[in-house]
Design a protein around this motif. Structure first.
Motif, PDB file in Angstrom:
ATOM      1  N   ALA A  77       0.829  -1.201   0.000  1.00 18.09           N
ATOM      2  CA  ALA A  77       0.000   0.000   0.000  1.00 18.09           C
ATOM      3  C   ALA A  77       0.870   1.260   0.000  1.00 18.09           C
ATOM      4  O   ALA A  77       0.569   2.245  -0.688  1.00 18.09           O
ATOM      5  N   ALA A 120      -4.342  -0.235  -1.916  1.00 21.67           N
ATOM      6  CA  ALA A 120      -4.409   0.363  -0.576  1.00 21.67           C
ATOM      7  C   ALA A 120      -5.611  -0.121   0.225  1.00 21.67           C
ATOM      8  O   ALA A 120      -5.555  -0.182   1.462  1.00 21.67           O
ATOM      9  N   ARG A 231      -7.233   3.044   7.063  1.00 17.62           N
ATOM     10  CA  ARG A 231      -6.513   1.780   7.246  1.00 17.62           C
ATOM     11  C   ARG A 231      -6.146   1.548   8.721  1.00 17.62           C
ATOM     12  O   ARG A 231      -6.061   0.411   9.170  1.00 17.62           O
TER      13      ARG A 231
END
Length: 341
Positions: A77, A120, A231
Motif C-alpha cells: 500500500a 491500498a 486503514r
C-alpha cells in the motif's frame, strides 16, 4: 516515529522546497512555462508555473527514505501511495509544460487512482459496511479523483491553496499520530513543510505558481492520507471536516455551473474565493480568513470527531453545513464585476 521527528522533517521539507523552487525559477522562465493572464484569471502579469514539481520532489524523496528504512505489512500500500504521488506529479508537469486535453488527463487520473485504491484498500475492513470490496474500490476511486480535481479547481489565488495544504497537512500529522500511523504522519509533515516552503514564493504577490504538477500531487496526497487514516481504524469524518471549505466551494460551484448550462470543464472564476477577490478582497486577506476558519473552527471540529466517536458524523455535518452557509452568503449577490478591481 515521534513528534520530534515529524517537526524535524517539516522544517527540513520547508527549507529544501523553498531552496529547490528558487533554483528552478530561472529554468521555468527560460522554458516559457508562464501562466499568462486572461479574462478568467486573477493575476495581471505573467507568472512562472510548475513549482509543484519541487513540492513533489521533496515529499517523494522523504517518503522514499521512509520506505527504504521501515518495512512492514503495509509495504504494498505504501509503494502504491508513492507511485501514485509520483505519477500525478508527472501527469501535472506534462500538462504544465504543454496543455493536454481534459479527457486524456481524466482517463490517466482514473488509471492511477484505480491502481492505488485497489492495492491500498485490498485488506481494509470498514466496520458496519457490508458491501462488495470491488464497490468500495470503485467508489473510493471516484472520490479520490474528485479530490484531486477539486484541489486543482481551488488553486486560483496567491497563497490560498498553499495555505490550505499546510493547514490540512499539519492536522493530518496530529490525526495520524493519534491513530498510531507514525510513518504516514512523517509523510504528512513532509507535505506540510513543502507547502510552507512553496508559500515563501507563492504569497501575494506570487512569484511562482504550483501548476497542475502541484495541485494534482497535493490533492492526491490529501486523499491518500485520509485513506491511511481509514486503514488505521479512523473514520473518514474528521478528514471531511478538515477539507470541508474546499470540498463545498468546489462541489457547489460545479453543480451551479452544471445547472446553469455552463461548460464545467473550462477555466472560470466563479468559485466563492474568486468572487471574494473580484469584490475587492486581497489574496492575503483571503488566506488569513481561511487560516482563521480552519484553526479556530475546523481543527476543533476534527478533534471532536476523533474524540467523540458516536458524534463524528455530527461534526462532519456541522463542518459541511457551515461551509455551505458561507458559500451561499458569498454567492447570493450575483452582480459580480467581470474584471478585477
Amino acid at each position: 516515529m515521534t513528534l520530534a521527528v515529524t517537526v524535524a522533517v517539516l522544517a527540513f521539507s520547508a527549507a529544501a522546497t523553498a531552496l529547490l523552487i528558487g533554483r528552478a525559477l530561472p529554468y521555468l522562465i527560460r522554458a516559457s512555462m508562464l501562466d499568462l493572464p486572461n479574462d478568467r484569471s486573477l493575476h495581471s502579469v505573467p507568472v512562472p508555473r510548475g513549482a509543484g514539481l519541487g513540492i513533489a520532489g521533496i515529499v517523494l524523496m522523504i517518503q522514499a527514505w521512509i520506505l527504504a528504512t521501515h518495512h512492514d505489512a503495509a509495504m504494498p500500500a505504501d509503494m502504491a501511495w508513492w507511485l501514485g504521488g509520483a505519477s500525478f506529479a508527472l501527469l501535472g508537469w506534462w500538462d504544465d509544460y504543454r496543455s493536454r486535453s481534459a479527457m486524456l488527463r481524466l482517463i490517466a487520473q482514473f488509471v492511477i487512482v484505480a491502481v492505488f485504491t485497489s492495492i491500498a484498500l485490498a485488506d481494509v475492513e470498514i466496520p458496519g459496511l457490508v458491501v462488495p470490496a470491488v464497490l468500495v474500490t470503485v467508489v473510493s476511486t471516484v472520490l479520490v479523483v474528485w479530490v484531486v480535481n477539486l484541489f486543482n479547481f481551488m488553486d486560483g489565488a496567491d497563497g490560498y491553496a498553499g495555505t490550505q495544504a499546510f493547514l490540512y497537512s499539519v492536522a493530518a500529522v496530529a490525526l495520524l499520530l493519534h491513530s498510531g500511523a507514525g510513518q504516514a504522519a512523517v509523510v504528512a509533515a513532509a507535505v506540510a513543510g513543502a507547502a510552507l516552503g512553496f508559500l515563501y514564493w507563492n504569497r501575494a504577490p506570487a512569484r511562482v505558481f504550483m501548476g497542475d504538477s502541484g495541485s494534482y500531487f497535493l490533492g492526491f496526497q490529501f486523499a491518500a492520507l485520509a485513506i491511511v487514516g481509514v486503514r488505521y481504524g479512523q473514520s473518514i469524518a474528521p478528514w471531511i471536516v478538515l477539507f470541508a471549505l474546499f470540498l463545498v466551494d468546489a462541489t457547489f460551484t460545479l453543480l451551479r455551473r452544471l445547472l446553469s448550462g455552463d461548460s464545467w470543464w473550462e477555466a472560470h472564476r466563479t468559485h466563492a474565493f474568486q468572487v471574494l477577490i473580484l469584490k475587492g478582497w486581497s489574496p492575503n486577506r483571503l488566506a488569513i480568513a481561511l487560516a482563521a476558519l480552519t484553526v479556530f473552527i475546523y481543527w476543533p471540529l476534527a478533534a471532536w470527531a476523533v474524540v467523540e466517536h458516536d458524534r463524528e458524523w455530527i461534526a462532519a455535518l456541522l463542518a459541511v453545513g457551515l461551509a455551505g452557509m458561507i458559500w451561499f452568503m458569498i454567492m447570493r449577490d450575483h452582480t459580480v464585476p467581470t474584471t478585477i478591481q
